[in-house]
Design an enzyme around this catalytic site. Sequence first.
Site, PDB file in Angstrom:
ATOM      1  N   LYS A 100      43.414  33.245  37.042  1.00 37.55           N
ATOM      2  CA  LYS A 100      42.113  32.618  37.263  1.00 37.55           C
ATOM      3  C   LYS A 100      41.038  33.666  36.933  1.00 37.55           C
ATOM      4  O   LYS A 100      40.756  34.550  37.744  1.00 37.55           O
ATOM      5  CB  LYS A 100      41.975  32.157  38.722  1.00 37.55           C
ATOM      6  N   GLU A 120      42.377  45.002  45.040  1.00 34.88           N
ATOM      7  CA  GLU A 120      41.456  46.094  44.736  1.00 34.88           C
ATOM      8  C   GLU A 120      40.057  45.588  45.035  1.00 34.88           C
ATOM      9  O   GLU A 120      39.566  44.663  44.382  1.00 34.88           O
ATOM     10  CB  GLU A 120      41.559  46.542  43.282  1.00 34.88           C
ATOM     11  N   CYS A 140      34.084  49.415  39.532  1.00 40.27           N
ATOM     12  CA  CYS A 140      34.555  49.659  40.894  1.00 40.27           C
ATOM     13  C   CYS A 140      34.700  51.149  41.191  1.00 40.27           C
ATOM     14  O   CYS A 140      34.641  51.566  42.354  1.00 40.27           O
ATOM     15  CB  CYS A 140      35.888  48.937  41.121  1.00 40.27           C
ATOM     16  N   GLU A 174      27.845  48.746  48.691  1.00 44.15           N
ATOM     17  CA  GLU A 174      28.060  48.913  47.262  1.00 44.15           C
ATOM     18  C   GLU A 174      26.953  48.174  46.506  1.00 44.15           C
ATOM     19  O   GLU A 174      26.796  46.966  46.652  1.00 44.15           O
ATOM     20  CB  GLU A 174      29.424  48.357  46.875  1.00 44.15           C
TER      21      GLU A 174
END
Length: 549
Positions: A202, A275, A309, A407
């Site tokens: 997906k 992750e 990331c 973040e």
Amino acid sequence: MVTTDPPAALADAPHLPPGRLETLAERVRDGRDGSAGASRTTGDRDTLTVNAPATDERIGSVPACDGDDVDAAVERAREAQTEWAETPATERARVIDRFGDLVVDRREELLDLLQVETGKSRRTAVEELFDVPTGCGYLAETAPGVLSEERRSGVAPGATTATVTYEPKGVVGVISPWNYPLTLSMGDALPALVAGNAVVLKPDEKTPYGALALAELLEVAGLPDGLFQVVTGDGGTVGPALVDAVDYVAFTGSTATGRVVAERAGRNLIDCSLELGGNNPLVVLDDADVDETARGAVQACFSNAGQLCLSAERIYVEEPAYDAFVEAFVRETERLTLGTGYDYDASVGSLIDAAQLDRVTSHVEDARERGATVLTGGRARPDVGPYCYEPTILADVEPDTTVACEETFGPVVSVAPVPDADAAIAAANDSPYGLNASVWTGDRERGAAVARQIDCGTVNVNDAFLATWGAVDAPMGGFGDSGLGRRHGPEGIRRYVESRTVGVSRVGPLTFPDRIPTDWFVGGAFAALSLGRRAKRGLRGIKRRLRGR
């Protein structure tokens, strides 16, 4: 800040054939991927519009799959997986290797496609695409050995044996993000395939075309029909249906969504790897070469416009090096070029969409309002592209501001002085996240010692992130709120298999002998155990002394 001229979304993509996006979307519509076509025999189905971040123009649409489509895709994948699991691992590895060659051969079209979907610079697109065939080569060489059965020590050496075999999970669901749609989807899907599983992918609804192009190349490489399925659609609809239907889930995305995925997988009693987010630290020690470190910090903070990331968002500098480093870092940042063209002129490209631009802008404005100093950048650049934002360095940031605690996932970093290395380590670890970190020093041994004290899954010394990410034989993943499990290395392959232990006795049942008094047997058995333990300790001591010479 140098800028380049903006492109017209598709017209300037030099290697993307006309009508290519429609052809890729047709894979889902006619049922070759996701079985969307098979589940809609009459009438029109809902679609999702895909826009180009560089211009905010519509570039196409893909089917909005639903739960029935997901079930059909998983069923089709499960049928194909049975035969694939029986295919020797060496043959599965050859398919993956051929796929890597095809990615290299089709690189120009794939680079165009990456830029159209994500708005990233051509330089960043090359870095991403290069990662795919590199991973293929590692899997082709390593996976057959990693998946081979292993002999282990039996309970009674000579009398018993123990063998471990590795069996595929079945159907793996991969949910991949928009920031690195090729690398992160294939980084999870390819080891699952080489381990004998089927995969249903997906992709993020913002970047579906890259996944569909790679599905096409896997088919050309010889992957059996139905084994790799793509379901396009809204994450809130397709994601839960996928987790409920598969045997394992690999997810890359935000920590908030990762918690939801993990909870749902847990209810289904299936395993997952996640992750998730990060607020990554970069530490500059007082003996670092400030010019080299500044160039490395630019890469660490502003690659892919900070939408990485592994990006550094917090920099801590020992006080003796602070002023010189900040001067060099600002100078190197201001040399970056901002643009969205299909050449190699731009260093930094666009953010993905308006929501991401709003997030970056709000984080910077919150820091400003609370006393932060903008050393460079700090503004959107609609003259370059609707979602472009200048690489930004902040100083004097309060520790409880949004940019310090969360973040940002954009081209924004804060820099702060610290009195010594211990304070830098403490500041680096003052976060619930633990994905990636970077340490810069003129003494590599000192840097490695500091790296071992930072609570992150990967820590780079005198490099931004490629020293660890590029080490495909070593595991990569996060501590704490940055996730569960590991990709890369043997660990990244074996997450997709179940281990089975087969124990064989050469002497019949392992139980108390009928013809020997129990007290004799128990006493003798414990005496032998004690003697064996002392002998092994002695051997370990000899080995330690030999290693110390």
